[in-house]
Design an enzyme around this catalytic site. Structure first.
Site, PDB file in Angstrom:
ATOM      1  N   HIS A 471       0.791  -1.231   0.000  1.00 12.23           N
ATOM      2  CA  HIS A 471       0.000   0.000   0.000  1.00 12.23           C
ATOM      3  C   HIS A 471       0.825   1.285   0.000  1.00 12.23           C
ATOM      4  CE1 HIS A 471      -3.551   2.301   0.215  1.00 12.23           C
ATOM      5  NE2 HIS A 471      -4.251   1.550   1.031  1.00 12.23           N
ATOM      6  N   TYR A 587     -14.718   5.893   8.834  1.00 15.75           N
ATOM      7  CA  TYR A 587     -13.735   6.358   7.850  1.00 15.75           C
ATOM      8  C   TYR A 587     -14.221   5.966   6.456  1.00 15.75           C
ATOM      9  CZ  TYR A 587      -9.034   6.697   5.649  1.00 15.75           C
ATOM     10  OH  TYR A 587      -7.955   7.010   4.868  1.00 15.75           O
ATOM     11  N   THR A 600      -5.160  10.553  -0.679  1.00 12.36           N
ATOM     12  CA  THR A 600      -6.513  10.361  -0.139  1.00 12.36           C
ATOM     13  C   THR A 600      -6.829  11.375   0.952  1.00 12.36           C
ATOM     14  OG1 THR A 600      -5.736   8.784   1.533  1.00 12.36           O
ATOM     15  CG2 THR A 600      -6.460   7.885  -0.593  1.00 12.36           C
TER      16      THR A 600
END
Length: 774
Positions: A471, A587, A600
């Site tokens: 990630h 979230y 993001t």
């Protein structure tokens, strides 16, 4: 074997008459073709680099400017206001440079300067236009005159046929929100989660921070935003991902699934061959910058920065922090099968291997019956366990000899391929097929994926595929771009023979894959086993449920004039309340790629409006019309928050950077500590669908992806990823932990399903009332 095969191309013998040299024409041919390919690639990159560098102008426009200036000179008009004469006076007259030559060179130099100035002006105008975001706040289907004019100007200044990185220098910087706005929105977000006393205490702490510490931190943060390309992204990558010392398997890595209903071939080697070839095609266009940039509304460009590190990239472990290692074009792949690692060359004669050739190579690996070397079977578990033991083992046991060579082969490979010996995929006749498929993609056996690679391609025994992605280097939509391209290319462009093999001739002269060699001592094997046990505990604790919701989809939701994302988020809030009897901090990931190097932002989906709607839904005395009214207010609130996050006005990245700045300045902030320690018990994300528009879902309704997912963020919470597929299908990927008595992924999936149906019933009730009135 491979080395021996290559050695026969160059032979010599020593005789009494000297050295008798023998050269293989076949090998020389491949050397020549490799050189041609390499120089062709360099030439294309150089050309595309120039095209990107002068965008939105074109190289040919320089010639136009030069001709125009030269024409005015011959017409005895000076458009330079004396600058051409000034340039001319700096040149000395000699036998090699006449007065006429001076004039021509001066005009060319002025024209070039004017051309470069015009390019900078066009970029500045485009950046100013792209900084306008009012269009995103307009109601769906209603476009104001200002927005229409703005769209026309953006199209006009965007140039023609942009390349992948053409807009990078024209994208605006991510703005730093004001402290007042961030604190106000933060307090608004936690109000529904706190009682009056708790909220009053939080308000006092927040206001103290705003008055005493925030001004100094904000000044430094604004200074960073002027200097750095993006004031968030570098710190986000370092502190959220690379400095984490816990396992990245489950906790950080995520996965993407294959096509939901279709398996083009059940031959494992053939499917892997086609897909690897499609990935190489995608990589070639990516490295040349030839992909079209993604654009919202087909006009507003998104940042392409994250795509640079998709291939040839590995996360390297460190004692205190990891780092991302990205290399230029890599010509090999490393394949894992039944505990063995193999190196496969991806080029032959200066070209990519054809799918049929890749199938041959992978089949050779599948047919190999050799046993793993001592310690080799679970070696990849080092990447699944804690980072510090892996970093120390890498320095101690893999820094020299055959271990260094083999590890280097893995870390410098284009990507990692796991030929899995299990069967997975969605099967409607098997109750938990999607759940087991998800778990396999997320963690596998804990030692059959190289979790540090930018991504691991997983090919199952039955021809199904999947991807496990690291990630730190990028977010899920980036992998999504590539994955949709690959699946579409596999099914609609490459195809298979009737027997399920890759199309094309089989080249039997290819050197076979090279088996990597290891010399792993017992001490290292113990470290590997310890990492495996740590990873296995995490993997065994993951509770997954894949939920296919096909009662309705975005088609019906849009008819009710509601955002599909807002509809689903409110259903998740209703499901959460029914599941646990309380609300929680929620979230939802939103992208900020309209800004340069944006990643993001967080949308805090649990709001006062959403909680009011949920409570009304659970109150039998509340009328349907009132519930629907509360639903619309909550949906509008959610949409507004999502738009604020996309346009740089979110709160969580700002608070995160203020916290990092406070650490650098040794400022202790109770407010920031509390904000950053709050658990996200419901973490959600939407997977975008059909970003490349390569497949017409209406024409091929079964060729749809199943999306992907991630592990739970909180020990007692849920991770929910969802993908809206076509008009009538939504797939939910739900994760939690078995160790938590408060959570159950299957139960939560059923709650989501029922919540979706109950919200739809509100609109059905309204439609029935309208029919009665008519």
């Amino acid at each position: 074997m491979a080395e021996a095969h290559q050695a026969v191309g160059f032979q010599f013998t020593v005789t009494s008459d000297g050295i008798d040299l023998h050269l293989s024409r076949e090998v020389l041919k491949h050397i020549y073709l490799s050189g041609v390919t390499s120089w062709t690639k360099r030439a294309i990159r150089f050309k595309n680099g120039i095209l990107t560098g002068v965008y939105p102008a074109s190289p040919s426009s320089l010639l136009i400017v030069v001709i125009a200036i030269m024409s005015t000179i011959y017409a005895r008009i000076d458009p330079s206001l004396g600058m051409i004469d000034t340039i001319k006076r700096t040149m000395s007259v000699s036998g090699y440079m006449t007065v006429q030559t001076q004039t021509v060179l001066s005009a060319i130099l002025f024209s070039t300067g004017l051309w470069l100035s015009l390019i900078l002006m066009l970029r500045y105008i485009l950046k100013a236009l792209l900084s306008y975001h009012a269009w995103i706040f307009e109601s769906h289907g209603k476009i104001s005159f200002c927005t229409k004019l703005w769209l026309s100007l953006v199209k006009m200044f965007s140039g023609r046929r942009p390349l992948l990185y053409s807009f990078q220098t024209s994208l605006p910087r991510l703005p730093v929100p004001s402290v007042d706005d961030t604190i106000t929105r933060y307090l608004e977000s936690v109000r529904p989660l706190l009682d009056d006393e708790q909220y009053n205490q939080m308000e006092v702490v927040a206001n103290d921070f705003k008055k005493d510490q925030a001004p100094k931190l904000q000044k430094y943060l604004i200074l960073k935003s002027w200097w750095a390309t993006n004031y968030v992204s570098d710190w986000w990558e370092e502190y959220i991902y690379l400095r984490g010392r816990s396992p990245i398997m489950v906790n950080s890595n995520f996965y993407s699934m294959d096509l939901l209903y279709v398996t083009p071939t059940h031959r494992q080697a053939a499917r892997a061959g086609n897909v690897v070839h499609a990935m190489l095609q995608y990589r070639r266009k990516l490295e040349r910058g030839e992909h079209a940039p993604l654009r919202a509304l087909g006009v507003v460009p998104m940042c392409s920065y994250q795509m640079e590190r998709m291939f040839n990239t590995t996360r390297i472990p460190g004692i205190e922090t990891d780092f991302v290692r990205h290399l230029s074009d890599r010509k090999h792949l490393v394949v894992y099968h039944k505990g063995r690692f193999f190196k496969v060359w991806l080029y032959y004669g200066g070209r990519h291997l054809w799918p049929s050739e890749l199938e041959t190579q992978f089949q050779r690996i599948l047919d190999d019956t050799t046993e793993p070397q001592p310690g080799e079977l679970k070696l990849a578990a080092l990447t699944a366990g804690n980072r510090v033991p892996w970093a120390r083992a890498r320095l101690k046991y893999f820094s020299q000899g055959v271990n260094k060579v083999s590890l280097e082969a893995i870390e410098t490979s284009a990507f990692f391929l796991s030929l899995d010996d299990e069967v997975h995929g969605y099967d409607p006749d098997q109750l938990r097929s999607l759940d087991l498929y998800a778990k396999s993609l997320l963690h596998g056996k804990c030692y059959d994926r190289w979790f540090d690679k930018s991504f691991t391609l997983i090919a199952y025994k039955n021809g199904k595929l999947g991807v496990n992605a690291e990630h730190s280097w990028a977010d899920a939509p980036i992998i999504g771009h590539m994955w949709e391209y690959v699946l579409a290319t596999d099914c609609f462009h490459l195809g298979y023979t009737e027997e399920g093999h890759c199309k094309g001739d089989i080249n039997k002269g290819l050197p076979p894959p090279t088996k990597l060699q290891w010399d792993i001592p017992l001490e290292c094997q113990e470290v590997i086993e310890e990492s495996y046990m740590v990873a296995k505990v995490i993997a065994d604790d993951v509770d997954f449920h894949g939920c296919l919701f096909d009662e309705f989809g975005k088609g019906l939701i849009k008819k009710s004039r509601t955002s599909p994302d807002a509809f689903i988020q409110l259903a998740l809030q209703l499901a959460q309340f029914r599941d646990k009897g309380e609300f929680c901090l929620t979230y939802e990931a939103s992208m900020t790629r309209m800004f340069r190097e944006g990643r993001t932002e967080t949308v805090r989906s649990c709001t006062s409006e959403s909680t009011a709607f949920v409570r009304a839904m659970e109150d039998k005395n509340t009328a349907s019309a009132q519930k629907l009214d509360l639903f619309r207010k909550a949906a509008d609130k959610h949409q507004n928050m999502y738009r604020l996050a996309m346009t740089g006005s979110g709160i969580d990245r700002h608070l995160f950077c203020l916290y990092i700045m406070s650490k650098y300045l040794s400022i202790d902030s109770p407010f920031l500590k509390q904000v950053l320690s709050e658990p996200w018990r419901l973490s959600t994300s939407q997977t975008p669908q059909q970003q490349l528009n390569m497949v017409d879902i209406k024409k091929f309704p079964r060729y749809v992806g199943a999306g992907g997912g991630f592990g739970p963020v909180a020990d007692d919470g849920y991770g929910v990823s969802y993908i809206i597929i076509g008009e009538n299908l939504i797939t939910f990927h739900i994760s939690s932990k078995f160790s938590s008595p408060e959570t159950d992924s299957y139960r939560f999936g059923q709650n989501i399903r029922q919540a979706m149906l109950d919200i739809r019933a509100l609109f059905d009730q309204k439609d029935k009332e309208k029919e009665k009135e008519m």
